[in-house]
Design a protein around this motif. Structure first.
Motif, PDB file in Angstrom:
ATOM      1  N   PHE A 139      31.956 -14.375  11.112  1.00 42.03           N
ATOM      2  CA  PHE A 139      30.657 -14.918  10.694  1.00 42.03           C
ATOM      3  C   PHE A 139      30.597 -16.420  10.928  1.00 42.03           C
ATOM      4  O   PHE A 139      31.622 -17.077  11.154  1.00 42.03           O
ATOM      5  N   SER A 140      29.363 -16.953  10.857  1.00 40.99           N
ATOM      6  CA  SER A 140      29.121 -18.387  11.050  1.00 40.99           C
ATOM      7  C   SER A 140      28.547 -19.011   9.794  1.00 40.99           C
ATOM      8  O   SER A 140      27.847 -18.350   9.009  1.00 40.99           O
ATOM      9  N   PRO A 155      43.600 -24.296  -0.146  1.00 40.41           N
ATOM     10  CA  PRO A 155      44.922 -23.661  -0.257  1.00 40.41           C
ATOM     11  C   PRO A 155      44.866 -22.210  -0.723  1.00 40.41           C
ATOM     12  O   PRO A 155      45.695 -21.397  -0.289  1.00 40.41           O
ATOM     13  N   ASP A 156      43.904 -21.868  -1.579  1.00 40.98           N
ATOM     14  CA  ASP A 156      43.813 -20.480  -2.055  1.00 40.98           C
ATOM     15  C   ASP A 156      42.934 -19.609  -1.155  1.00 40.98           C
ATOM     16  O   ASP A 156      42.769 -18.415  -1.400  1.00 40.98           O
ATOM     17  N   GLY A 157      42.336 -20.204  -0.129  1.00 40.08           N
ATOM     18  CA  GLY A 157      41.555 -19.448   0.835  1.00 40.08           C
ATOM     19  C   GLY A 157      40.151 -19.090   0.394  1.00 40.08           C
ATOM     20  O   GLY A 157      39.411 -18.431   1.138  1.00 40.08           O
ATOM     21  N   ARG A 158      39.733 -19.526  -0.786  1.00 37.21           N
ATOM     22  CA  ARG A 158      38.418 -19.135  -1.300  1.00 37.21           C
ATOM     23  C   ARG A 158      37.290 -20.045  -0.832  1.00 37.21           C
ATOM     24  O   ARG A 158      36.128 -19.648  -0.841  1.00 37.21           O
ATOM     25  N   THR A 175      33.423 -16.184   0.468  1.00 39.61           N
ATOM     26  CA  THR A 175      32.962 -14.814   0.214  1.00 39.61           C
ATOM     27  C   THR A 175      31.447 -14.694   0.312  1.00 39.61           C
ATOM     28  O   THR A 175      30.916 -13.821   1.005  1.00 39.61           O
ATOM     29  N   SER A 176      30.726 -15.593  -0.380  1.00 44.89           N
ATOM     30  CA  SER A 176      29.264 -15.530  -0.369  1.00 44.89           C
ATOM     31  C   SER A 176      28.669 -16.178   0.877  1.00 44.89           C
ATOM     32  O   SER A 176      27.493 -15.968   1.192  1.00 44.89           O
TER      33      SER A 176
END
Length: 371
Positions: A139-140, A155-158, A175-176
């Motif tokens: 996605f972009s 660091p946590d990838g969120r 995520t969103s």
């Protein structure tokens, strides 16, 4: 964390092999290898062991602008002015897979902490996220209105943070896929951004010669540094989280003590703009590259950490209870070889001695070839 050493940083090695300006550097996890990219369209992988052979990887059709080892060290990502991203297996064969989705120069590549995803930034004004192992575009993120020069995972990838020529830094929820916040305090193009190892702060460098640090929870500007006399092209956090190093078109590297909000070292080594800088994963070394076509490896000496025990990482403190950042400016003293430069903190009017290492006569700063 290891006890602090009072020794100054020292130049350990310098690598010559690129035929044009060096644009990017990154260490492998075990610090055995160092990757660099250049305007000469090649990637080099240097072995940190003396007298070892270096590998030159060809495949990009134009300047290589960015490079990043995967967390395992088994893959190496690169981006180029040829609009592509390549994932390399860093061995003697130099095999690579090409990712195509951007429609302009790719400025930044960065793996997430588990190596499953890759985030890229481009002059097509987008940030894109890819699946590393499925080798496909996911996605972009599209709210920037000018070139995007840098994008990094938290660091946590969120979270994802991005920096753009629209003079903003944007924080995104992975995520969103929504923009959580836009930081608009820079007075010029934002050249580079990265997360503090704690994940609670970000630092950004700009063409306005400044470095700014924000708290990602409150979105407050907590530190502001105006130390360079030309554009700041890159920065890197020490893995302890206590230090930040910057590279500038004024030809210098500067090491900042984030806990005390002060400049520790000014390093003069490159002739012409210093275009890139990065700490190793343990912080024992850092590497820099410049328009002089050289890659330099420095030993930090001032602090090392056990990469397996990173619980001591803390975000930098706010500069004062009132939230006013401490700004350090160079006093009207030119650098003199073998002398201690004096720097003045306007908030405390206290002088701090800063030892200037490896002074050379720098050329007049010019436009950074990386940008």
């Amino acid at each position: 964390m290891a006890a602090h050493s009072q020794e100054d940083p020292s130049l350990e090695r310098h690598f010559k092999g690129h035929r044009d300006a060096v644009t990017c550097v990154d260490f492998s996890l075990n610090t055995k290898h160092l990757a660099s990219g250049s305007m000469d369209s090649t990637l080099m992988i240097w072995h940190m062991k003396p007298q070892s052979r270096a590998y030159r990887f060809t495949g990009h059709k134009d300047a290589v602008t960015c490079v990043n080892f995967s967390p395992s060290g088994h893959l190496l990502a690169s981006g180029s002015r040829d609009k592509t991203v390549r994932i390399w297996v860093p061995n003697v064969k130099g095999e690579s897979t090409v990712f195509r989705a951007h429609t302009a120069t790719v400025r930044s590549v960065h793996f997430c902490s588990d190596g499953q995803l890759l985030v890229t930034a481009s002059d097509d004004k987008t940030v894109k996220v890819w699946s590393t192992h499925r080798q496909r575009f996911l996605f972009s993120l599209t709210q920037h209105i000018n070139w995007v020069r840098c994008a990094k995972f938290s660091p946590d990838g969120r979270l994802i943070v991005s920096a753009s020529d629209d003079k903003t830094v944007k924080l995104w929820d992975k995520t969103s896929r929504e923009c959580v916040h836009s930081y608009c305090e820079h007075g010029g193009f934002v050249t580079y951004v990265d997360f503090h190892p704690s994940g609670t702060c970000i630092a950004a460098a700009g063409m306005d010669n400044t470095v700014k640090v924000w708290d990602t929870r409150t979105h407050r500007l907590v530190q502001h540094y105006q130390l360079h006399s030309a554009a700041v092209n890159a920065l890197s956090f020490h893995p302890s989280g206590n230090y930040l190093i910057t590279a500038s078109s004024d030809s210098t590297l500067k090491i900042l003590d984030l806990m005390e909000g002060r400049l520790l070292y000014t390093l003069h080594g490159h002739q012409g703009p210093a275009t890139t800088v990065a700490f190793s994963r343990t912080g024992e070394y850092f590497a820099s590259g410049g328009s002089d076509e050289q890659v330099m490896v420095w030993k930090s000496n001032f602090d090392t950490v056990d990469y397996g025990d990173m619980k001591a990482r803390r975000p930098p403190p706010q500069a004062s209870s009132a939230g006013t950042p401490v700004v350090f400016k160079q006093a009207a003293l030119g650098p003199v070889p073998g002398t201690c430069q004096k720097w003045i903190c306007p908030s405390h009017q206290a002088e701090t001695g800063v030892w200037s290492q490896f002074i050379v006569t720098p050329r007049s700063p010019s436009a950074c070839p990386r940008h």
